[in-house]
Design a protein around this motif. Structure first.
Motif, PDB file in Angstrom:
ATOM      1  N   HIS A  56       0.864  -1.180   0.000  1.00 55.34           N
ATOM      2  CA  HIS A  56       0.000   0.000   0.000  1.00 55.34           C
ATOM      3  C   HIS A  56       0.903   1.232   0.000  1.00 55.34           C
ATOM      4  O   HIS A  56       1.900   1.274   0.726  1.00 55.34           O
ATOM      5  CB  HIS A  56      -0.906   0.000   1.234  1.00 55.34           C
ATOM      6  N   PRO A  57       0.574   2.264  -0.796  1.00 55.87           N
ATOM      7  CA  PRO A  57       1.442   3.445  -0.888  1.00 55.87           C
ATOM      8  C   PRO A  57       1.573   4.228   0.422  1.00 55.87           C
ATOM      9  O   PRO A  57       2.525   4.989   0.590  1.00 55.87           O
ATOM     10  CB  PRO A  57       0.789   4.300  -1.982  1.00 55.87           C
ATOM     11  N   ALA A  58       0.656   4.049   1.344  1.00 59.46           N
ATOM     12  CA  ALA A  58       0.753   4.778   2.615  1.00 59.46           C
ATOM     13  C   ALA A  58       1.910   4.276   3.473  1.00 59.46           C
ATOM     14  O   ALA A  58       2.426   5.019   4.314  1.00 59.46           O
ATOM     15  CB  ALA A  58      -0.561   4.669   3.394  1.00 59.46           C
ATOM     16  N   VAL A  59       2.350   3.036   3.276  1.00 57.56           N
ATOM     17  CA  VAL A  59       3.411   2.471   4.114  1.00 57.56           C
ATOM     18  C   VAL A  59       4.745   3.184   3.877  1.00 57.56           C
ATOM     19  O   VAL A  59       5.364   3.666   4.838  1.00 57.56           O
ATOM     20  CB  VAL A  59       3.512   0.941   3.937  1.00 57.56           C
ATOM     21  N   PRO A  60       5.239   3.298   2.631  1.00 57.51           N
ATOM     22  CA  PRO A  60       6.497   4.030   2.448  1.00 57.51           C
ATOM     23  C   PRO A  60       6.364   5.519   2.774  1.00 57.51           C
ATOM     24  O   PRO A  60       7.319   6.135   3.258  1.00 57.51           O
ATOM     25  CB  PRO A  60       6.864   3.800   0.985  1.00 57.51           C
ATOM     26  N   ALA A  61       5.189   6.102   2.561  1.00 58.36           N
ATOM     27  CA  ALA A  61       4.990   7.514   2.921  1.00 58.36           C
ATOM     28  C   ALA A  61       5.086   7.688   4.436  1.00 58.36           C
ATOM     29  O   ALA A  61       5.693   8.657   4.927  1.00 58.36           O
ATOM     30  CB  ALA A  61       3.638   8.003   2.406  1.00 58.36           C
ATOM     31  N   PHE A  62       4.503   6.754   5.191  1.00 65.23           N
ATOM     32  CA  PHE A  62       4.604   6.773   6.647  1.00 65.23           C
ATOM     33  C   PHE A  62       6.073   6.677   7.074  1.00 65.23           C
ATOM     34  O   PHE A  62       6.532   7.417   7.945  1.00 65.23           O
ATOM     35  CB  PHE A  62       3.799   5.606   7.238  1.00 65.23           C
ATOM     36  N   ARG A  63       6.833   5.747   6.477  1.00 60.97           N
ATOM     37  CA  ARG A  63       8.252   5.578   6.829  1.00 60.97           C
ATOM     38  C   ARG A  63       9.022   6.872   6.594  1.00 60.97           C
ATOM     39  O   ARG A  63       9.805   7.288   7.444  1.00 60.97           O
ATOM     40  CB  ARG A  63       8.869   4.442   6.011  1.00 60.97           C
ATOM     41  N   ASP A  64       8.786   7.504   5.460  1.00 60.40           N
ATOM     42  CA  ASP A  64       9.471   8.765   5.163  1.00 60.40           C
ATOM     43  C   ASP A  64       9.162   9.816   6.226  1.00 60.40           C
ATOM     44  O   ASP A  64      10.062  10.499   6.720  1.00 60.40           O
ATOM     45  CB  ASP A  64       9.074   9.291   3.785  1.00 60.40           C
ATOM     46  N   ASP A  65       7.893   9.944   6.592  1.00 59.13           N
ATOM     47  CA  ASP A  65       7.501  10.925   7.612  1.00 59.13           C
ATOM     48  C   ASP A  65       8.100  10.582   8.972  1.00 59.13           C
ATOM     49  O   ASP A  65       8.555  11.459   9.711  1.00 59.13           O
ATOM     50  CB  ASP A  65       5.978  11.016   7.735  1.00 59.13           C
ATOM     51  N   LEU A  66       8.118   9.303   9.317  1.00 58.96           N
ATOM     52  CA  LEU A  66       8.670   8.887  10.605  1.00 58.96           C
ATOM     53  C   LEU A  66      10.168   9.151  10.678  1.00 58.96           C
ATOM     54  O   LEU A  66      10.673   9.611  11.708  1.00 58.96           O
ATOM     55  CB  LEU A  66       8.379   7.407  10.843  1.00 58.96           C
ATOM     56  N   LEU A  67      10.877   8.907   9.578  1.00 55.64           N
ATOM     57  CA  LEU A  67      12.321   9.154   9.575  1.00 55.64           C
ATOM     58  C   LEU A  67      12.642  10.650   9.584  1.00 55.64           C
ATOM     59  O   LEU A  67      13.709  11.045  10.062  1.00 55.64           O
ATOM     60  CB  LEU A  67      12.983   8.460   8.390  1.00 55.64           C
ATOM     61  N   ARG A  68      11.737  11.471   9.092  1.00 56.91           N
ATOM     62  CA  ARG A  68      11.929  12.919   9.237  1.00 56.91           C
ATOM     63  C   ARG A  68      11.772  13.319  10.703  1.00 56.91           C
ATOM     64  O   ARG A  68      12.474  14.199  11.191  1.00 56.91           O
ATOM     65  CB  ARG A  68      10.940  13.690   8.366  1.00 56.91           C
TER      66      ARG A  68
END
Length: 107
Positions: free
Chosen positions: A31-43
């Motif tokens: 699901h595209p939300a998973v990598p978007a979540f990871r990016d936000d979390l790593l920020r």
């Protein structure tokens, strides 16, 4: 000691028992939300930040993220992960306490 969470997308609400089975069996859909979540979390929690929160930086994935942080930062980290997961419409499961939070609505 570490604090571990799993984050992924579900098209419909699930139970904590079903979440635990999915983690054990590794049955997750992309699901595209998973990598978007990871990016936000790593920020929010950069891997090179001192003092660090990560025991290991989560691998890139489009289906599930296994998150592990140092125990001393568990409260702050857990709150941030649950909030961010809800914003992305993702499920967050804590295997240590068998808690599923939030049980995000389908998106």
């Amino acid at each position: 000691m570490t604090f571990d969470l799993y984050v992924w997308h579900e098209p419909a609400p699930i139970s904590a028992d079903a979440a635990e089975a999915k983690v054990r069996e590794g049955r997750f859909r992309a699901h595209p939300a998973v990598p978007a979540f990871r990016d936000d979390l790593l920020r929010r929690f950069p891997p090179q930040q001192a003092p660090g929160v990560w025991t290991m930086t989560p691998d890139t994935s489009d289906s599930v993220l296994a998150l592990s942080c140092v125990w001393s930062r568990a409260g702050e980290f857990g709150d941030a992960v649950r909030t961010l997961a809800a914003e992305h419409g993702l499920v967050c499961y804590e295997p240590g306490t068998h808690l599923l939070d939030p049980n995000a609505p389908a998106q």
